[in-house]
Every structure is written in structure tokens, then in C-alpha cells.
Design a protein around this motif. Structure first.
Motif, short mmCIF file in Angstrom:
data_model
loop_
_atom_site.label_atom_id
_atom_site.label_comp_id
_atom_site.label_asym_id
_atom_site.label_seq_id
_atom_site.Cartn_x
_atom_site.Cartn_y
_atom_site.Cartn_z
N ASP A 147 5.92 1.81 4.66
CA ASP A 147 6.86 2.07 5.76
C ASP A 147 7.53 3.43 5.61
O ASP A 147 7.68 4.18 6.57
CB ASP A 147 7.94 0.99 5.80
CG ASP A 147 7.42 -0.35 6.27
OD1 ASP A 147 6.26 -0.42 6.70
OD2 ASP A 147 8.18 -1.33 6.22
N SER A 148 7.96 3.75 4.38
CA SER A 148 8.69 5.00 4.18
C SER A 148 7.82 6.22 4.45
O SER A 148 8.28 7.22 5.00
CB SER A 148 9.25 5.06 2.75
OG SER A 148 8.21 5.00 1.79
N ILE A 149 6.53 6.15 4.09
CA ILE A 149 5.63 7.28 4.34
C ILE A 149 5.37 7.42 5.84
O ILE A 149 5.39 8.53 6.40
CB ILE A 149 4.31 7.12 3.56
CG1 ILE A 149 4.56 7.33 2.06
CG2 ILE A 149 3.25 8.11 4.07
CD1 ILE A 149 3.33 7.17 1.20
N VAL A 150 5.13 6.29 6.52
CA VAL A 150 4.93 6.34 7.97
C VAL A 150 6.13 6.97 8.65
O VAL A 150 6.00 7.83 9.53
CB VAL A 150 4.67 4.92 8.53
CG1 VAL A 150 4.70 4.93 10.06
CG2 VAL A 150 3.32 4.40 8.05
N MET A 182 5.97 -2.97 -0.22
CA MET A 182 5.97 -2.52 1.16
C MET A 182 4.61 -2.77 1.81
O MET A 182 3.57 -2.44 1.24
CB MET A 182 6.25 -1.01 1.22
CG MET A 182 7.69 -0.64 0.94
SD MET A 182 8.67 -0.84 2.41
CE MET A 182 10.23 -0.18 1.83
N PRO A 183 4.58 -3.31 3.05
CA PRO A 183 3.30 -3.49 3.71
C PRO A 183 2.72 -2.17 4.16
O PRO A 183 3.45 -1.22 4.46
CB PRO A 183 3.69 -4.37 4.92
CG PRO A 183 5.13 -4.06 5.16
CD PRO A 183 5.72 -3.79 3.82
N SER A 184 1.44 -2.12 4.19
CA SER A 184 0.78 -0.90 4.61
C SER A 184 0.28 -1.06 6.03
O SER A 184 -0.15 -2.12 6.45
CB SER A 184 -0.41 -0.59 3.68
OG SER A 184 0.05 -0.27 2.40
N ALA A 185 0.32 0.04 6.80
CA ALA A 185 -0.25 0.03 8.14
C ALA A 185 -1.76 0.03 8.02
O ALA A 185 -2.31 0.53 7.05
CB ALA A 185 0.23 1.26 8.90
N PRO A 186 -2.47 -0.56 8.99
CA PRO A 186 -3.92 -0.57 8.94
C PRO A 186 -4.49 0.82 8.77
O PRO A 186 -4.02 1.78 9.38
CB PRO A 186 -4.30 -1.16 10.31
CG PRO A 186 -3.12 -2.00 10.68
CD PRO A 186 -1.93 -1.27 10.14
N HIS A 187 -5.55 0.92 7.94
CA HIS A 187 -6.03 2.23 7.50
C HIS A 187 -6.57 3.09 8.62
O HIS A 187 -6.06 4.16 8.91
CB HIS A 187 -7.11 2.04 6.43
CG HIS A 187 -6.58 1.43 5.16
ND1 HIS A 187 -7.26 1.45 3.99
CD2 HIS A 187 -5.40 0.79 4.91
CE1 HIS A 187 -6.56 0.83 3.05
NE2 HIS A 187 -5.43 0.43 3.59
N GLY A 188 -7.64 2.65 9.26
CA GLY A 188 -8.34 3.53 10.20
C GLY A 188 -7.50 3.94 11.38
O GLY A 188 -7.42 5.10 11.74
N GLY A 189 -6.82 2.96 12.04
CA GLY A 189 -6.02 3.27 13.21
C GLY A 189 -4.89 4.22 12.88
O GLY A 189 -4.61 5.15 13.63
N LEU A 190 -4.25 4.00 11.75
CA LEU A 190 -3.16 4.89 11.35
C LEU A 190 -3.65 6.31 11.15
O LEU A 190 -3.04 7.27 11.65
CB LEU A 190 -2.52 4.37 10.06
CG LEU A 190 -1.48 5.29 9.41
CD1 LEU A 190 -0.26 5.44 10.31
CD2 LEU A 190 -1.08 4.78 8.04
N GLY A 191 -4.74 6.48 10.43
CA GLY A 191 -5.25 7.82 10.15
C GLY A 191 -5.61 8.58 11.41
O GLY A 191 -5.31 9.77 11.53
N GLY A 213 -2.77 15.62 -0.62
CA GLY A 213 -3.86 14.69 -0.89
C GLY A 213 -3.60 13.32 -0.29
O GLY A 213 -4.53 12.65 0.19
N THR A 214 -2.34 12.90 -0.32
CA THR A 214 -1.98 11.62 0.29
C THR A 214 -2.23 11.66 1.79
O THR A 214 -2.81 10.73 2.37
CB THR A 214 -0.49 11.33 0.02
OG1 THR A 214 -0.28 11.24 -1.39
CG2 THR A 214 -0.06 10.03 0.68
N LEU A 215 -1.82 12.76 2.43
CA LEU A 215 -2.03 12.89 3.87
C LEU A 215 -3.52 12.91 4.20
O LEU A 215 -3.96 12.27 5.17
CB LEU A 215 -1.35 14.15 4.39
CG LEU A 215 -1.53 14.45 5.89
CD1 LEU A 215 -0.95 13.32 6.73
CD2 LEU A 215 -0.89 15.78 6.26
#
Length: 393
Positions: A50-53, A1-10, A36-38
Motif C-alpha cells: 500500500d505504501s509504495i502504491v 501489507m497486501p500487494s496489488a495484483p502484479h500485471g494490472g498494476l504495472g 529497480g523496484t519500479l
């Protein structure tokens, strides 16, 4: 699964969590992820699948596109998922084997899809709709007689949600097939209110083909066949058809027909509370928004009416996001034609804030952003950023 960009997402997760007034623990619990993930996501120490987003977005009650640091990802996901919708309806009469939930659960799933549609949450629709449609097609085949009509209604409603994505993202052939299937399901339901909703949605095929006079004839025929306004539901169904007829008459330059249907929609709208009826928002506020749309459709000699409406009224926040953003998109065009480029750009930004996916992929937004970019070269940075966001050329 692709990950969303780190900083902008957070940053976005933290912002919308604060808007929702949730602690990190509360959000983590609601999204069924480890705290901890959040925490790592919010401080930019890790990305998210994607599933976490989508789990976080669902817990926050927002569309996942609002959390993506690069919102182009949302459109890419939607375009990539459209073939799955096509595959699901190709086998409508021979669906794959699989489970079928009880009718109350199917009803809840379809109601959720309607909420996504009127809220312009297209990422959610394309992710869930292919499987839901396949399940509904299976349900239709095995439904006992006493449940068949309701499942047919649910199927028609789900097809409408799928069509919202296909039409908004330019897949007009797929949209036409979805609408044909919606009409097929409505015939099995034998429901005049649903038939009126189908006629309302079918107008998209005429918009896409610029066949305005033909579309108006189809709507007039539907109005003639509609149930008389005996209660709130039948009144809203008839009013929505008049509202739609006013817009397509305006697009075709038929001033008399546009004004006649708008007046009838206004009269009927005054007799019902604003709400979503059979999947269509209708009431005094929706009619007011369509008054702006008709004025813009009729062209430069009528756009002052759109500006007059906007000076004295704004769509309330309780209206569906797609309808509210549509008001500001139409208003921006009227303002641009009236020599008010700064106001037009502000209206486009408001539309983007309300419903980013609806705004980003709207043809008029791209056209108007490109025009504004040419007119206001001095304001290059902000305008260029917006134009690039919506792919204006």
C-alpha cells in the motif's frame, strides 16, 4: 501489507508515468523508491505494498485507486478505514497525546486534504484524515488565543473532507456527526463565510433523509443570515447557498423555488471567477452544472433542459473532478429518461474516467447501470463489466 495484483498494476503505473512524461528514474526519485523496484513493478515481476502504491500515486499526482488493477480494492480500503474516522472524532474533546505541527504545516496539510476532496481522491483522505483530525483537536486545546480561530477554521475544513468520504460511502450517521463537529469548529472560528459553508454541507443530512422541504428551509435561513455580497468571497458564499437551495428544491419538486434560487445563483456566479471558495467550487461553470442537476431533480418534464445544456456546453477540465463527474452522472440519468441509453452509457463511462471512486459508489450510477443492463442485453459484455464494477444489481 497486501500487494496489488502484479500485471494490472504495472501496466497502469507505466501508462500514468507516460502521461506525466516522466522517465522511470524521475518517477522513482519522486516516489523515493529504488528504480529497480519500479522497473519490476512495471514489468509485472513484483507487486507493491500500500505504501509504495501511494508513494507512486503521490509522485504522479493521481489517486491510488487509479493504479489498482482491481479497483474494488480501493472501495474495500475506504470502507475498512471509516471506523478510524469515527474513532478520531469520538475523542474530539479528549484527544490522544501526540505532536502538533506549527500552524503553517497544519495549513498545508488541510489544503492538501481539500485538494483530495474536490478531486474525489477518497483513498488519500481515509488514510491520512484520522491522524490529522486528532492532531487538529490537540492543536485546538493548546492554541494561544491569537491562533485559535485559524486552527478552528482548519479543523472545520478537515472535518468536511472526512465527511465527503462518510457521505459518499453511505455512512450517514458518521456524516451527521462530522457535520455537527464542523459546525462546532465554525462557531469557535466566528467566521460567517465558514458558517455559510457549514450550512451548504449540512444539506447532506437532509438529502440522506429525503427531508427536502426541511433542508430548503434550513438553507433559506442560512441565506438570510449570510453576509451580503460585498466582495468575491461573500458573493461566492451566498451564490453557493442559492445553488444548493435550487437542487434541494428540485428534489422536493418545488419548481418555483428551484428556479428562483437557480436564477439568483446564476446572477451571483456571473460576478465571480470560477474557483474553489471556502472549500466549495462556485462560478459560472458550477452554476451550469447545477442547472443540469436541477432539471434532472425536477423529473421527466424538465430533463430536456439538461440535454440542451449538454448539447452546447461541457464542463472544462480545470473544474474539480468530483464536480465534472457529477455533471456526467446527472446527464446520464437525463439521457436514460429521454430514451437515449447509448448516450447515457457513454456519459457514465466519461464520469468513471474523470473520478472513478466518485462514480463507482454513486447510487444513481448503480441504478442507471442496472437499468441499462436490462434494456440492452445484446451489448452484454461491456455493459456487464461496467455493472459489475459499480455493483449494479
Amino acid at each position: 501489507m497486501p500487494s496489488a495484483p502484479h500485471g494490472g498494476l504495472g501496466r497502469r503505473v507505466a501508462y500514468y508515468r507516460s502521461v506525466a512524461r516522466l522517465t522511470q528514474q524521475q518517477l522513482a526519485d519522486a516516489a523515493t523508491i529504488h528504480i529497480g523496484t519500479l522497473q519490476k513493478i512495471e514489468r509485472g515481476a513484483r507487486g507493491a505494498s500500500d505504501s509504495i502504491v501511494e508513494s507512486i500515486a503521490a509522485a504522479l499526482g493521481i489517486d491510488p485507486s487509479l493504479l489498482l488493477a482491481d479497483r474494488a480494492q480501493a472501495s474495500s480500503r475506504i470502507h475498512a478505514a471509516i471506523p478510524a474516522l469515527s474513532a478520531a472524532i469520538a475523542a474530539y474533546d479528549v484527544p490522544d497525546d501526540g505532536p502538533v505541527r506549527p500552524v503553517p504545516q497544519l495549513r498545508d496539510a488541510v489544503t492538501e486534504a481539500v485538494t483530495w476532496r474536490v478531486g474525489a481522491q477518497y483513498v488519500q483522505i481515509v488514510r491520512r484524515m484520522p491522524d490529522l483530525l486528532s492532531e487538529l483537536f490537540r492543536a485546538l486545546q493548546i492554541a494561544p488565543t491569537e491562533q485559535h480561530a485559524e486552527i478552528a477554521r482548519l479543523t472545520a475544513s478537515a472535518l468536511r473532507s472526512a465527511d465527503a468520504v462518510a457521505y459518499k460511502f453511505g455512512a450517514y450517521d458518521l456524516s451527521a456527526r462530522l457535520i455537527d463537529l464542523m459546525r462546532w469548529a465554525a462557531q469557535q472560528a466566528n467566521d460567517p463565510i465558514l458558517s455559510a459553508a457549514c450550512a451548504y454541507v449540512r444539506t447532506e443530512t437532509f438529502f440522506a433523509a429525503d427531508a427536502h422541504s426541511q433542508g430548503l428551509r434550513a438553507l433559506v435561513a442560512a441565506i438570510d443570515q449570510a453576509a451580503p455580497p460585498a466582495d468575491v468571497t461573500t458573493t461566492a458564499a451566498l451564490g453557493a447557498l442559492h445553488m444548493r437551495a435550487a437542487v434541494i428544491a428540485g428534489r422536493g419538486g418545488d419548481v418555483d423555488a428551484a428556479e428562483l434560487h437557480l436564477a439568483e445563483a446564476r446572477r451571483l456566479g456571473d460576478h465571480v471567477p470560477e474557483a474553489v471558495y471556502a472549500g466549495t467550487a462556485f462560478g459560472p461553470h458550477s452554476v451550469r452544472i447545477h442547472e443540469v442537476s436541477v432539471a434532472v431533480s425536477l423529473g421527466s418534464e424538465h430533463v430536456n433542459r439538461a440535454l440542451e445544456v449538454a448539447r452546447e456546453w461541457a464542463p472544462p477540465g480545470a473544474l474539480p473532478a468530483e464536480r465534472r463527474s457529477g455533471f456526467y452522472i446527472e446527464l446520464a440519468r437525463a439521457q436514460l429518461w429521454s430514451g437515449l441509453p447509448d448516450d447515457a452509457f457513454e456519459s457514465l463511462k466519461v464520469a468513471r474516467k474523470i473520478a472513478p471512486q466518485h462514480t463507482r459508489d454513486h447510487r444513481w450510477v448503480r441504478e442507471d447501470a442496472a437499468t441499462l443492463r436490462r434494456l440492452k442485453r445484446a451489448d452484454a459484455e461491456t455493459l456487464t463489466s461496467f455493472a459489475e464494477w459499480c455493483h449494479a444489481t
